[in-house]
Design a protein around this motif. Structure first.
Motif, PDB file in Angstrom:
ATOM      1  N   PRO A 103       9.023  -1.644   4.581  1.00  0.00           N
ATOM      2  CA  PRO A 103       7.985  -1.499   3.554  1.00  0.00           C
ATOM      3  C   PRO A 103       8.280  -2.263   2.266  1.00  0.00           C
ATOM      4  O   PRO A 103       9.429  -2.322   1.803  1.00  0.00           O
ATOM      5  N   ASP A 117      -4.679 -11.255   2.333  1.00  0.00           N
ATOM      6  CA  ASP A 117      -4.127 -10.960   3.650  1.00  0.00           C
ATOM      7  C   ASP A 117      -4.715 -11.954   4.641  1.00  0.00           C
ATOM      8  O   ASP A 117      -5.645 -12.704   4.318  1.00  0.00           O
ATOM      9  N   SER A 166      -0.615  -6.307   7.113  1.00  0.00           N
ATOM     10  CA  SER A 166       0.133  -5.104   6.729  1.00  0.00           C
ATOM     11  C   SER A 166      -0.273  -4.521   5.378  1.00  0.00           C
ATOM     12  O   SER A 166       0.128  -3.397   5.048  1.00  0.00           O
ATOM     13  N   GLU A 168      -1.764  -2.556   2.431  1.00  0.00           N
ATOM     14  CA  GLU A 168      -2.393  -1.232   2.445  1.00  0.00           C
ATOM     15  C   GLU A 168      -3.167  -0.896   1.174  1.00  0.00           C
ATOM     16  O   GLU A 168      -3.643   0.231   1.026  1.00  0.00           O
ATOM     17  N   GLN A 170      -6.060  -2.179  -2.104  1.00  0.00           N
ATOM     18  CA  GLN A 170      -7.232  -2.995  -2.407  1.00  0.00           C
ATOM     19  C   GLN A 170      -7.328  -3.175  -3.921  1.00  0.00           C
ATOM     20  O   GLN A 170      -6.787  -2.354  -4.686  1.00  0.00           O
ATOM     21  N   GLY A 182       2.667  -2.879   1.552  1.00  0.00           N
ATOM     22  CA  GLY A 182       2.585  -3.577   2.826  1.00  0.00           C
ATOM     23  C   GLY A 182       3.966  -3.646   3.438  1.00  0.00           C
ATOM     24  O   GLY A 182       4.827  -2.800   3.165  1.00  0.00           O
TER      25      GLY A 182
END
Length: 352
Positions: A103, A117, A166, A168, A170, A182
């Motif tokens: 992570p 991404d 990956s 996560e 926004q 991510g």
């Protein structure tokens, strides 16, 4: 008009007095006007942007470049950087670990500004690869504005080279220190799996090991922005293991040569070491022992050039006159600089 002039004169006198006081105290406190200004800039404390044990299962491979010329130097006066490098690279050993998932974490509370991404994870190995990622050098990444906290106004962090698919968060999300953004990847202009963290204040890159407004070069007072001590380790081990064929750095970064079981009909047994931050003049020592404890290979040499990432190996061929015998084989390696052992590693492997 006279009153306004008197106000400016009083302000100038105050600044002059403070400058004199700081310079008078300088021999005792080690303060300079530049250091005093840097220490008065409010700043968040930043946490490492990766979930791992630094120095054990991850490591800092590259630091920000502190030389304004075409040369390069890191904050510790070492060479673990390159010209124009603007961040700190927290690396993992290979793509196998990357596939497992490491992570990437938010280094401080803030608001997500931008996200990208969908960029393929492909290590850059030549000029063609470099050209292919032009315009998206950061790869998959996240930018966080830290103005939501009182001492974070003007501060941003950027996280680059995350694994494709990956991410996560926004834009607009509020994150806290340690929230997962991510996973570590190798997207964009990346030649090894890592997360590149850039810290910026009012749009200018800040080396978090020395703090804002530090003068260029490496012999500067350090006002670290980290929330914990991070050791400066300019030389260390990446991986070590065994192989039946000569390894190379590309295959090692790809995660090959992880086997711990070999066979007596294999063509050879090689003990290899991948390290970072080797310097010209370093002495390396290897030994390879067979299952009876006999020294099969022993080798020493002095390195004649520095290397940010370095690979060395020794080994024994399998032949009818001196065949590989079953049992536990052992490899040992040391890197010595100025009489001090910096890397001391051993590995065992089974032959059957």
């Amino acid at each position: 008009m006279i009153l306004r002039f008197k106000k400016y004169l009083a302000l100038f006198s105050l600044i002059l007095s403070l400058t004199v006081i700081i310079n008078v105290l300088n021999p005792k406190l080690g303060l300079t006007v530049e250091t005093w200004i840097a220490q008065t800039i409010p700043s968040p404390r930043f946490s490492p942007p990766i979930l791992c044990n630094i120095g054990e299962d991850c490591f800092i491979l590259l630091y920000p470049d502190r030389d304004p010329s075409t040369a390069a130097v890191d904050f510790g006066c070492g060479r673990q950087t390159y010209d124009g490098h603007k961040g700190t690279d927290f690396a993992i050993s290979d793509a196998g670990i990357m596939a497992y998932g490491v992570p990437v974490l938010a280094s401080a509370p803030g608001k997500v500004l931008r996200v990208r991404d969908g960029v393929e994870d492909r290590r850059v190995q030549d000029e063609f690869d470099r050209y292919a990622v032009e315009g998206s050098e950061c790869g998959n990444g996240v930018v966080i504005d830290h103005s939501i906290i009182s001492n974070g106004v003007g501060w941003e962090t950027q996280y680059c080279h995350l694994r494709q698919g990956s991410i996560e968060v926004q834009p607009g999300d509020i994150v806290d220190t340690g929230n997962v953004l991510g996973l570590v990847g190798a997207s964009g202009l990346a030649s090894f799996p890592h997360v590149h963290l850039s810290v910026r204040y009012q749009g200018q890159v800040v080396d978090p090991f020395v703090g804002p407004n530090a003068s260029s070069g490496c012999n500067v007072r350090q006002n670290s922005l980290w929330d914990r001590p991070l050791p400066y380790t300019p030389t260390g081990l990446i991986r070590a293991g065994f192989a039946t064929e000569p390894p190379n750095l590309d295959k090692l970064w790809d995660g090959e040569f992880t086997e711990t079981l070999f066979y007596t009909d294999d063509p050879a047994i090689l003990f290899w070491i991948q390290a970072y931050g080797t310097l010209s003049g370093d002495r390396v020592e290897y030994q390879l022992y067979d299952p009876r404890g006999r020294t099969v290979v022993e080798h020493q040499e002095r390195l004649d050039s520095p290397s940010r990432t370095w690979l060395g190996y020794i080994g024994k061929r399998n032949n009818p006159q001196q065949p590989l015998i079953p049992g536990t084989w052992r490899g040992e390696y040391r890197l010595i600089r100025d009489g001090k052992i910096l890397i001391d590693v051993n590995r065992d492997v089974q032959l059957q």
